[in-house]
Design a protein around this motif. Structure first.
Motif, PDB file in Angstrom:
ATOM      1  N   GLU A 287     -29.628   1.846 -28.835  1.00  0.00           N
ATOM      2  CA  GLU A 287     -28.258   1.782 -29.586  1.00  0.00           C
ATOM      3  C   GLU A 287     -27.414   1.515 -28.318  1.00  0.00           C
ATOM      4  OE1 GLU A 287     -25.387   1.545 -31.109  1.00  0.00           O
ATOM      5  OE2 GLU A 287     -26.002   2.870 -32.617  1.00  0.00           O
ATOM      6  N   PRO A 288     -26.915   0.157 -28.378  1.00  0.00           N
ATOM      7  CA  PRO A 288     -25.983  -0.006 -27.539  1.00  0.00           C
ATOM      8  C   PRO A 288     -24.462   0.576 -27.368  1.00  0.00           C
ATOM      9  CG  PRO A 288     -25.892  -1.670 -29.058  1.00  0.00           C
ATOM     10  CD  PRO A 288     -26.972  -0.714 -29.624  1.00  0.00           C
ATOM     11  N   ASP A 289     -24.270   1.149 -28.446  1.00  0.00           N
ATOM     12  CA  ASP A 289     -22.987   1.993 -28.350  1.00  0.00           C
ATOM     13  C   ASP A 289     -23.215   3.389 -27.740  1.00  0.00           C
ATOM     14  OD1 ASP A 289     -21.887  -0.065 -29.480  1.00  0.00           O
ATOM     15  OD2 ASP A 289     -21.923   0.680 -31.629  1.00  0.00           O
ATOM     16  N   LEU A 290     -24.248   3.837 -27.511  1.00  0.00           N
ATOM     17  CA  LEU A 290     -24.330   5.139 -26.867  1.00  0.00           C
ATOM     18  C   LEU A 290     -25.199   5.115 -25.674  1.00  0.00           C
ATOM     19  CD1 LEU A 290     -25.259   7.176 -29.894  1.00  0.00           C
ATOM     20  CD2 LEU A 290     -23.219   7.456 -28.777  1.00  0.00           C
ATOM     21  N   PRO A 291     -24.703   5.436 -24.464  1.00  0.00           N
ATOM     22  CA  PRO A 291     -25.433   5.555 -23.223  1.00  0.00           C
ATOM     23  C   PRO A 291     -26.621   6.572 -23.404  1.00  0.00           C
ATOM     24  CG  PRO A 291     -22.986   5.684 -22.715  1.00  0.00           C
ATOM     25  CD  PRO A 291     -23.179   5.823 -24.255  1.00  0.00           C
TER      26      PRO A 291
ATOM     27  N   SER B  54     -30.180  -0.548 -20.330  1.00  0.00           N
ATOM     28  CA  SER B  54     -29.765  -0.925 -21.630  1.00  0.00           C
ATOM     29  C   SER B  54     -28.230  -0.705 -21.921  1.00  0.00           C
ATOM     30  CB  SER B  54     -30.553  -0.208 -22.777  1.00  0.00           C
ATOM     31  OG  SER B  54     -30.499   1.144 -22.226  1.00  0.00           O
ATOM     32  N   HIS B  55     -27.551  -0.078 -20.967  1.00  0.00           N
ATOM     33  CA  HIS B  55     -25.993   0.080 -21.209  1.00  0.00           C
ATOM     34  C   HIS B  55     -25.379  -0.123 -19.863  1.00  0.00           C
ATOM     35  CE1 HIS B  55     -28.453   2.507 -23.829  1.00  0.00           C
ATOM     36  NE2 HIS B  55     -27.689   2.191 -24.705  1.00  0.00           N
ATOM     37  N   ARG B  57     -22.698   1.666 -19.073  1.00  0.00           N
ATOM     38  CA  ARG B  57     -22.375   2.866 -18.582  1.00  0.00           C
ATOM     39  C   ARG B  57     -23.534   3.739 -18.561  1.00  0.00           C
ATOM     40  NH1 ARG B  57     -18.615   4.775 -22.691  1.00  0.00           N
ATOM     41  NH2 ARG B  57     -18.547   6.948 -21.532  1.00  0.00           N
ATOM     42  N   THR B  58     -23.610   4.427 -17.563  1.00  0.00           N
ATOM     43  CA  THR B  58     -25.179   5.119 -17.379  1.00  0.00           C
ATOM     44  C   THR B  58     -25.093   6.540 -18.166  1.00  0.00           C
ATOM     45  OG1 THR B  58     -24.332   5.877 -15.314  1.00  0.00           O
ATOM     46  CG2 THR B  58     -25.757   4.026 -15.299  1.00  0.00           C
ATOM     47  N   VAL B  59     -23.819   7.232 -18.241  1.00  0.00           N
ATOM     48  CA  VAL B  59     -24.002   8.511 -18.752  1.00  0.00           C
ATOM     49  C   VAL B  59     -23.037   8.778 -20.088  1.00  0.00           C
ATOM     50  CG1 VAL B  59     -23.385  10.953 -17.998  1.00  0.00           C
ATOM     51  CG2 VAL B  59     -24.581   9.705 -16.463  1.00  0.00           C
ATOM     52  N   ALA B  60     -23.587   9.287 -20.992  1.00  0.00           N
ATOM     53  CA  ALA B  60     -22.637   9.460 -22.252  1.00  0.00           C
ATOM     54  C   ALA B  60     -21.562  10.395 -22.122  1.00  0.00           C
ATOM     55  CB  ALA B  60     -23.647   9.978 -23.385  1.00  0.00           C
TER      56      ALA B  60
END
Lengths: 489, 96
Positions: A287-291, B54-55, B57-60
């Motif tokens: 999911e690209p919208d959630l790190p 994949s992102h 930013r590394t941390v949500a």
């Protein structure tokens, strides 16, 4: 299928069962937006651009949902993955507004745990393969409206509600084991305050994967998945049915087709739903919208510190700490309320085994007779403890205590007050008892002769006679001793 | 280079509930081949020592479990093509 045929089938084939349980988490809000997570509201009243899947809306993960998922993971002895990743599971269905469900796929939150169950008195571990987080879909309404014949209604209040999916290894071997596992899991999720585990409202849902193989075979047979199991009883029934169906198919020379089945509880049978789409057809991707979700040791430790003690651990502690037999410990830990009641009564009376006996026999029976929950029992743990202390002090006999208990149950009075009011205090006064003993012996020359000829098994009769004369209040130990002395004289 | 058949395009179209013309099927087969070819050229790189990203930013960042007002039902249903009784309506689906 007759039960004899079923047994023949099971002698030849071994059932292999795995369960997938979806459990709604007890959060105030949804998984990725601030809409209320609440059952029973007017349709489409708890929705926003995120859970409606409107263009440009972005999900933000609910911290408390993760905490609750961690509670479930730790309560089932799983290893929490320090980094887990959300993925999109793509499929089209009207209850899924975005066209994909945000779930976890390759990197779930937690893996490799177990739930302890009791099978025929033996403790056994049911392996948990994984626990992952995901969002619920909306609800489709097919009935109840003038237009229901041609159209389906969509209520998206449930879309985005936080779920965990708990997947077992295919290690269950009978429908009864599956039921025992669900009972144990339900109890854990309830006591860990992860979910309200209400099957009627859909906060706990179960799918079963079932296959059979020749006994001794190492490869698994082709499995089918049964959905629409709305009670633990139906899980057990549906698995029974499916095992029998698969064995009959194989015995008739047929093949099992991998498919999804729907359980029809009224007709007691499964119906084919659709051939199951392959996992690759869901086209999972991160999911690209959630790190990635990062859970550090401090978070895990803070969750662990607030977990309650679960039934299996409690059962072991009751045996070790109170010296109870396994059987007692099993009965008393079936519900947390009974276990708490026992601990209070054991501590208050200083006599754990007596507390256990009174709870298992008199208390649970009285509750059942009155169809009352323990929280409404007129005899509280402290009251029972006080009564046990009266027995242990010799103030009342165990026999009289049963009447005292009944009186406590109906009047709500304390044991001591009842004993005083009714004059039920046990008589230990040797002179009074000796007088009754002498009277019994004088009145029963035949029985005395029989006893003296060597038939000492008639002792109980003499005790009964003395008790009768003393209104049941004599201390049985003193009665026995004095009778023995008088008869031998 | 990866070869994408018209059957593969049909399968993807079915999963995506799209109906394609004969022209589009051929066009998309070629375009998907090009995309996969690009991915293949990237895969030729040695990335053994590189942590997958994949992102950006590394941390949500997480939100607290606090309710936030969403849309009024009327507004939520305003753009729906066929609402009734407070529900979105779709062609009858059952059993799926």
């Amino acid at each position: 299928m007759s039960s004899a045929a079923r047994e023949d089938g099971l002698a030849k084939y071994e059932p292999v069962i795995g369960l997938e349980v979806h459990c709604q988490l007890l959060t105030k809000t949804k998984l990725f937006c601030g809409c209320l997570n609440r059952f029973g509201d007017a349709p489409n009243s708890n929705v926003c651009p995120v859970c409606l899947g409107l263009p440009g809306a972005l999900p933000v993960l609910n911290r408390h949902a993760v905490t609750l998922a961690l509670r479930a993971a730790l309560a089932t002895q799983c290893a929490v993955q320090p980094r887990s990743i959300f993925a999109r599971k793509n499929y089209f269905y009207p209850d899924l507004p975005k066209g994909y469900q945000i779930s976890q796929y390759e990197r779930p939150l937690a893996t490799d745990g177990f739930v302890e169950i009791l099978v025929g008195g033996e403790a056994r571990h049911v392996g948990i393969h994984r626990i992952h987080m995901e969002e619920d879909a909306g609800k489709l309404l097919h009935e109840g409206f003038a237009w229901s014949g041609e159209k389906s209604g969509v209520d998206l209040n449930r879309a985005g509600v936080p779920l965990i999916e708990i997947v077992t290894h295919p290690t269950l071997r009978s429908p009864e084991e599956a039921h025992a596992y669900l009972d144990a899991l339900r109890s854990i999720l309830l006591h860990a305050e992860v979910s309200d585990v209400n099957m009627e409202e859909g906060s706990l849902r179960c799918d079963a994967n079932v296959s059979v193989r020749l006994r001794g075979a190492t490869l698994l047979g082709t499995r089918t998945e049964i959905k629409n199991l709305n009670s633990f009883r139906n899980v057990e029934r549906a698995i029974h049915h499916e095992i029998a169906r698969q064995i009959a198919t194989l015995e008739a020379g047929g093949r099992i087709v991998q498919e999804t089945l729907l359980w029809n509880a009224e007709r007691g049978e499964t119906v084919s739903m659709r051939s199951k789409e392959d996992a690759q057809d869901y086209r999972y991707f991160p999911e690209p919208d959630l790190p990635p979700l990062v859970v550090d040791d401090a978070w895990i430790a803070s969750v662990r510190a607030t977990l309650p003690e679960f039934a299996a651990a409690k059962r072991r502690r009751f045996v070790a700490e109170y010296g109870l037999p396994d059987y007692d410990a099993g009965v008393l830990t079936e519900s947390r309320e009974v276990a708490d009641y026992f601990e209070a009564a054991a501590k208050g009376s200083g006599n754990p085994k007596a507390a256990s006996n009174w709870i298992m026999t008199e208390l649970l029976r009285a509750l059942k007779d009155d169809a009352r929950p323990l929280s409404e029992a007129p005899v509280r743990a402290e009251g029972l403890a006080a009564m046990i202390r009266l027995i242990d002090a010799g103030t009342i006999s165990g026999k009289i205590a049963k009447d005292v208990f009944e009186e406590m149950w109906t009047s709500g009075e304390a044991a001591e007050a009842i004993v005083k009011r009714k004059g039920w205090t046990q008589v230990s006064d040797e002179a009074a008892i000796a007088a009754a003993v002498a009277a019994v012996i004088a009145a029963s020359p035949e029985q005395v002769a029989t006893w003296r000829s060597g038939k000492t098994s008639t002792m109980g009769w003499f005790v009964g006679q003395v008790m009768k004369r003393m209104g049941g209040k004599a201390n049985p130990k003193v009665v026995n001793a004095l009778l023995q002395k008088a008869l031998e004289a | 280079m990866a070869k994408v058949s018209v059957e593969t395009v049909d399968h993807l179209a079915r999963l995506a509930r799209l109906s394609l013309t004969a022209e589009e099927r051929g066009l998309f087969a070629r375009q998907i081949e090009e995309i996969l070819g690009y991915a293949e050229s990237i895969q030729a790189l040695d990335t053994d020592a590189v942590e997958p990203m994949s992102h950006a930013r590394t941390v949500a960042s997480l939100r607290e479990d606090t309710p936030v007002a969403g849309l009024e039902r009327q507004a939520a249903l305003a753009d729906a093509p066929d609402p009734a009784d407070g529900l979105f309506r779709v062609p009858r689906v059952i059993g799926g």
